[in-house]
Design a protein around this motif. Structure first.
Motif, short mmCIF file in Angstrom:
data_model
loop_
_atom_site.label_atom_id
_atom_site.label_comp_id
_atom_site.label_asym_id
_atom_site.label_seq_id
_atom_site.Cartn_x
_atom_site.Cartn_y
_atom_site.Cartn_z
N TRP A 60 34.40 67.63 -17.07
CA TRP A 60 34.39 66.34 -16.28
C TRP A 60 35.70 65.72 -15.90
O TRP A 60 35.98 65.06 -14.80
CB TRP A 60 33.51 65.30 -17.06
N GLU A 61 36.63 65.85 -16.83
CA GLU A 61 38.20 65.27 -16.52
C GLU A 61 38.70 65.97 -15.44
O GLU A 61 39.49 65.70 -14.74
CB GLU A 61 38.82 65.28 -17.88
N ARG A 62 38.66 67.31 -15.54
CA ARG A 62 39.40 68.40 -14.69
C ARG A 62 38.45 68.76 -13.30
O ARG A 62 38.99 69.05 -12.16
CB ARG A 62 39.72 69.77 -15.36
N ARG A 63 37.43 68.47 -13.40
CA ARG A 63 36.32 68.93 -12.29
C ARG A 63 36.16 70.32 -12.43
O ARG A 63 34.95 70.88 -11.91
CB ARG A 63 36.73 68.57 -10.93
N LYS A 64 37.25 70.96 -12.34
CA LYS A 64 37.12 72.61 -12.46
C LYS A 64 38.13 73.11 -13.15
O LYS A 64 39.34 72.72 -12.93
CB LYS A 64 37.05 72.94 -10.76
N ALA A 65 38.05 74.32 -13.84
CA ALA A 65 39.08 74.75 -14.80
C ALA A 65 38.81 76.41 -15.10
O ALA A 65 37.70 76.58 -15.29
CB ALA A 65 39.11 73.84 -15.89
N SER A 66 39.67 76.95 -15.38
CA SER A 66 39.58 78.41 -15.87
C SER A 66 39.47 78.23 -17.34
O SER A 66 39.71 77.24 -18.10
CB SER A 66 40.99 79.21 -15.63
N ALA A 67 39.26 79.04 -18.06
CA ALA A 67 38.87 79.25 -19.69
C ALA A 67 40.19 78.98 -20.13
O ALA A 67 40.27 78.34 -21.17
CB ALA A 67 38.35 80.75 -19.98
N ARG A 68 41.28 79.48 -19.48
CA ARG A 68 42.58 79.30 -20.14
C ARG A 68 42.88 77.87 -20.02
O ARG A 68 43.49 77.47 -21.00
CB ARG A 68 43.73 80.23 -19.39
N GLU A 69 42.76 77.21 -19.03
CA GLU A 69 43.03 75.95 -19.13
C GLU A 69 42.33 75.24 -19.75
O GLU A 69 42.69 74.16 -20.42
CB GLU A 69 42.90 75.34 -17.43
N LEU A 70 41.01 75.44 -20.10
CA LEU A 70 40.19 74.61 -20.94
C LEU A 70 40.63 74.93 -22.61
O LEU A 70 40.63 74.10 -23.13
CB LEU A 70 38.70 75.18 -20.91
N LEU A 71 41.23 76.29 -22.74
CA LEU A 71 41.58 76.45 -23.87
C LEU A 71 42.85 75.55 -24.50
O LEU A 71 42.90 75.16 -25.54
CB LEU A 71 41.70 78.04 -24.06
N ASP A 72 43.58 75.40 -23.34
CA ASP A 72 44.75 74.56 -23.67
C ASP A 72 44.23 73.16 -23.81
O ASP A 72 44.89 72.43 -24.71
CB ASP A 72 45.90 74.39 -22.39
N ASP A 73 43.50 72.49 -22.99
CA ASP A 73 42.81 71.39 -23.17
C ASP A 73 42.28 70.99 -24.57
O ASP A 73 42.16 69.91 -25.04
CB ASP A 73 42.03 70.93 -21.95
N SER B 42 42.92 72.79 -27.43
CA SER B 42 43.77 73.63 -28.27
C SER B 42 43.43 73.19 -29.80
O SER B 42 43.49 73.58 -30.79
CB SER B 42 45.20 73.38 -28.16
N ALA B 43 43.16 71.46 -29.93
CA ALA B 43 42.96 71.17 -31.14
C ALA B 43 41.62 71.55 -32.14
O ALA B 43 41.87 71.55 -33.21
CB ALA B 43 42.78 69.53 -31.20
N GLU B 44 40.87 72.38 -31.43
CA GLU B 44 39.61 72.85 -31.74
C GLU B 44 40.03 74.09 -32.44
O GLU B 44 39.21 74.70 -33.24
CB GLU B 44 38.53 73.08 -30.60
N GLY B 45 41.09 74.78 -32.09
CA GLY B 45 41.34 76.14 -32.70
C GLY B 45 40.56 77.10 -32.22
O GLY B 45 40.41 78.37 -33.12
N ALA C 46 39.28 80.61 -30.38
CA ALA C 46 39.96 81.86 -29.70
C ALA C 46 39.32 81.85 -28.26
O ALA C 46 38.33 81.37 -27.97
CB ALA C 46 39.42 83.15 -30.62
N TYR C 47 40.19 82.40 -27.34
CA TYR C 47 39.76 82.71 -26.05
C TYR C 47 38.36 83.28 -25.86
O TYR C 47 37.63 82.78 -25.27
CB TYR C 47 40.65 83.43 -25.30
N THR C 48 38.07 84.20 -26.74
CA THR C 48 36.81 85.09 -26.54
C THR C 48 35.50 84.08 -27.04
O THR C 48 34.46 84.26 -26.53
CB THR C 48 36.59 86.17 -27.59
N THR C 49 35.68 83.25 -27.99
CA THR C 49 34.88 82.18 -28.51
C THR C 49 34.54 81.17 -27.21
O THR C 49 33.43 81.08 -27.02
CB THR C 49 35.42 81.24 -29.51
N LEU C 50 35.45 80.74 -26.66
CA LEU C 50 35.52 79.87 -25.50
C LEU C 50 34.61 80.46 -24.48
O LEU C 50 33.69 80.05 -23.73
CB LEU C 50 36.61 79.21 -25.01
N LYS C 51 35.30 81.68 -24.01
CA LYS C 51 34.27 82.48 -22.93
C LYS C 51 32.94 82.61 -23.21
O LYS C 51 32.13 82.67 -22.43
CB LYS C 51 34.98 83.84 -22.70
#
Length: 140
Positions: A32-45, A47-50, A52-57
């Motif tokens: 909602w803050e970004r409106r549109k983002a890649s998984a990498r961008e979301l992973l950066d946003d 990051s405090a969650e810890g 893995a990229y595959t988990t987010l995907k």
């Protein structure tokens, strides 16, 4: 009459869109803050969650299946955006909370919020103003 026992009801949520999990809420807030983002961008946003990229995907794939996000492609990059509006998601989550915890009555929820020491003075005044506005609208 004690305001705690006012039995205003919030309409039950639509079962078309499932309620997000706690982790999905975090992803949605970032989107909602970004409106549109890649998984990498979301992973950066997030990051405090810890995560893995595959988990987010995996989570994004499930969220798309649930109708919470939409995926579009720009070349080889998948971009995600919320498929639900923040206000609607919050309304549905609140309706679910009121139904589960307060047996469908919003009065006890409001009384609890007003009595909560964590509610700032400004928030209490805004809540009071909203209630007064609703009361004047009902009187018309």
């Amino acid at each position: 009459m004690d305001s705690y026992y006012i039995c205003s009801r919030i309409p039950p949520m639509s079962r078309e869109t499932p309620q997000p999990s706690d982790a999905e809420w975090k992803v949605l807030h970032a989107l909602w803050e970004r409106r549109k983002a890649s998984a990498r961008e979301l992973l950066d946003d997030l990051s405090a969650e810890g995560w893995a990229y595959t988990t987010l995907k995996t989570m994004l794939t499930r969220m798309e299946q649930k109708g919470l996000v939409r995926e579009t492609r720009r070349g080889n990059v998948a971009l995600y955006q919320p498929a639900i509006e923040r206000r609607n998601a919050q309304r549905d989550a609140l309706a679910t909370l009121v139904e589960r915890v307060f047996q469908g009555a919003s009065g006890p929820l409001i009384a609890h919020l007003v009595g909560d020491k964590q509610l700032s003075s400004a928030e209490r005044k805004a809540l009071e103003a909203n209630l007064n506005e609703l009361e004047s609208e009902d009187g018309e």
